[in-house]
Every structure is written in structure tokens, then in C-alpha cells.
Design a protein around this motif. Structure first.
Motif, short mmCIF file in Angstrom:
data_model
loop_
_atom_site.label_atom_id
_atom_site.label_comp_id
_atom_site.label_asym_id
_atom_site.label_seq_id
_atom_site.Cartn_x
_atom_site.Cartn_y
_atom_site.Cartn_z
N TRP A 105 37.08 48.25 28.18
CA TRP A 105 35.83 47.49 28.12
C TRP A 105 35.83 46.70 26.81
O TRP A 105 36.05 47.26 25.74
N PRO A 128 37.44 46.89 35.96
CA PRO A 128 37.13 45.75 35.11
C PRO A 128 36.68 44.49 35.86
O PRO A 128 35.95 43.67 35.31
N ASP A 129 37.10 44.33 37.09
CA ASP A 129 36.72 43.12 37.84
C ASP A 129 35.74 43.39 38.98
O ASP A 129 35.37 42.47 39.71
N GLU A 174 34.00 51.90 39.67
CA GLU A 174 33.99 50.56 39.09
C GLU A 174 35.32 50.27 38.42
O GLU A 174 36.04 51.18 38.00
N MET A 219 33.43 54.15 35.75
CA MET A 219 34.53 53.20 35.51
C MET A 219 35.76 54.04 35.24
O MET A 219 35.81 54.81 34.28
N ARG A 258 37.36 44.88 31.10
CA ARG A 258 36.03 44.49 31.58
C ARG A 258 35.36 43.65 30.50
O ARG A 258 35.20 44.09 29.36
N HIS A 294 32.16 45.57 39.28
CA HIS A 294 31.21 46.48 38.66
C HIS A 294 29.80 45.91 38.70
O HIS A 294 29.60 44.71 38.89
#
Length: 282
Positions: A94, A122-123, A120, A89, A4, A125
Motif C-alpha cells: 500500500w 492493489p487493483d 482485496e 487485503m 495499492r 478494492h
């Protein structure tokens, strides 16, 4: 591993490892280097740009460091109202200037099985400063830790998520710490909240009345009181995060809260609109 991307790096805090390191080291330069007499399991940190509240956040997180670094840190945050869902997440990592912070996917996965979350990735959120602003500091002091980033609304049922986090890490045999991210009263025309007008009397009211009510609930280790204060007096923008971190800290054995610092943005740049910040250690 998907990462992320940091969205506030280079604006709210430095983009380079060197600058981040220098800032953090400057923030903690006057922090007493004394080993705590009791184990510190968590804390409350603010999340404005580092120029305003980075010192408080860094000193709280630095105070959590001891000879036995945790395996996992839960970071509670997000600007949510009582009708918002929970967020987590659950995979990937992150980005920070010190390298990525990896998600504790096993812990996050177990939490997601027990509660309703918006998951959530990384792509996919929500843009969020409340958690991201802490991550470079966490990575600096705990380079090998894994994290579980969680957003919780200011409602009583959120407290069970903090308690469940502790139960899950214990089942895995992990050690853990918890961080809750909130700022306090947002006062003035910029925030549509100015019940006592402006000027010095407004600053004194925020410091000595409105924020004080919330700080007293933190000192009393009263998670429900934090939620109640946030809803009744608009003195915490992430009351759910602060309260849930406190509930988790109590499950980790904390019986005491210490207020490390309090300030407002006016202490850095005077303005008719300003925000309160507190740092606390459990």
C-alpha cells in the motif's frame, strides 16, 4: 510487487514525505518521551483528515513504539454494517509518502483460509479512508513492519478474527501489534443524527453522554460492549474494527486500556455538524 495507490494523499493528509514528516513531528511534539512501564500492544485511532484528528492518531501510534519493533501490524477498519462481509487485503503493498507498506501475505493468507473474506488486491478494492489515514504514520514509526489491513463488521463473530490473527502470528514466530480505526458520534444535519437539537447542548451531549458510553467500554476492555454501543447509540462508525482490535490486544496479553486523548471536530472548526474522536492505548 503490485502497489495499492493511496487515494487520500494530497487531500486528507500531505502528499510529500517532507510535509508528512513535519506534520507527524509537530503532532507528537508535546508527547512525553517516557518509556512505558508495561508493553503496549495496540490502540484505537480516529480517521478524519489529519487537520482534525491526525494528532490523536499520531500520538497513539507513537506511544506503541518501543525498543522491539513488531514484525506485523494488523490494521482494522472500514465503514461496515452488521450485514457486510469481512474484507482483507492479502497481497502486494500500500502506497504511503514514506514508501510502500508491504502486506504480510503469509499471515493474511492463513486468515483468509479460516474465515470468509472479500479478498482485496492493489487493483481491486473498496475506497477506504479508515485504514489509509493511519498508514503514513505507521510507516514513519515502523519503517520495516508488514501490515494486514482488515475490515470487519460490528458483530460478535468479528472478534474471533482478531484472536485468530494473534494465534497465526505466534505460529509464525512473529511479534505483532494491532490498531483499530474508528471515529465516534457523527452529529448534526450532515449526518442525519441530531437527537438533542443543536448548539452547545448538542456538543455537551455528545461529549459527556453518547461518546462517553463508548469510551467507557474501551476503558473497560469490553469488545462486545463496544459493538453493542455502536449499534444501540450510533457512537462509533467502525465499531467492529475497534472491538476486534481490542479482542486481538487481549489475546496479546493486554489487561488495561488507557485513554490518551478525546476531542471533536468542533475543537478545530466549530460547526453544527461534528464528529467525536478518541485515542486509546492497550
Amino acid at each position: 510487487m503490485e502497489i495499492r495507490r493511496a487515494q487520500f494523499m494530497g487531500s486528507w493528509y500531505p502528499a510529500s514525505e517532507k510535509e508528512c514528516r513535519e506534520k507527524i513531528e509537530d503532532f507528537i511534539a508535546d508527547l512525553p518521551q517516557v518509556k512505558p512501564e508495561v508493553k503496549r500492544v495496540g490502540g484505537i485511532v480516529p480517521h478524519a483528515g489529519w487537520v482534525y484528528s491526525g494528532k490523536i492518531a499520531a500520538q497513539v501510534i507513537a506511544a506503541l513504539k518501543d525498543d522491539n519493533p513488531p514484525d506485523v501490524i494488523a490494521v482494522f477498519g472500514m465503514h461496515l454494517g452488521p450485514r457486510h462481509p469481512n474484507f482483507i487485503m492479502a497481497s502486494g503493498a500500500w502506497e504511503t509518502p514514506f514508501g510502500p507498506l508491504v502486506i504480510a501475505e503469509d499471515v493474511a493468507g492463513q486468515l483468509a483460509k479460516g474465515f470468509r473474506f472479500e479478498i482485496e488486491s492493489p487493483d481491486r478494492h473498496v475506497q477506504d479512508n479508515t485504514i489509509e489515514l493511519q498508514l503514513p504514520i505507521i510507516k514513519y514509526f515502523f519503517p520495516d513492519v508488514r501490515i494486514v489491513p482488515i475490515g470487519v463488521p460490528p458483530v460478535s463473530r468479528s472478534l474471533a478474527i482478531g484472536e485468530a490473527f494473534v494465534n497465526i502470528v505466534r505460529r509464525f514466530g512473529y511479534t505483532a501489534k494491532v490498531i483499530g480505526s474508528t471515529d465516534l458520534t457523527h452529529y448534526g444535519a450532515n449526518y442525519g443524527f441530531s437527537p438533542v437539537g443543536s448548539g452547545p447542548k448538542a456538543i455537551q451531549w455528545v461529549k459527556n453522554e453518547n461518546d462517553k458510553k463508548l469510551v467507557e467500554r474501551i476503558e473497560a476492555m469490553d469488545p462486545q460492549g463496544v459493538i453493542d454501543q455502536a449499534m444501540e447509540n450510533s457512537n462509533a462508525c467502525c465499531g467492529g474494527a475497534a472491538a476486534t482490535a481490542m479482542a486481538a490486544a487481549k489475546s496479546l496479553g493486554s489487561e488495561k486500556s488507557q485513554i490518551l486523548a478525546y476531542s471533536t471536530s468542533c475543537d478545530v472548526i466549530p460547526n453544527e455538524s461534528f464528529v467525536g474522536y478518541v485515542g486509546a492505548i492497550f
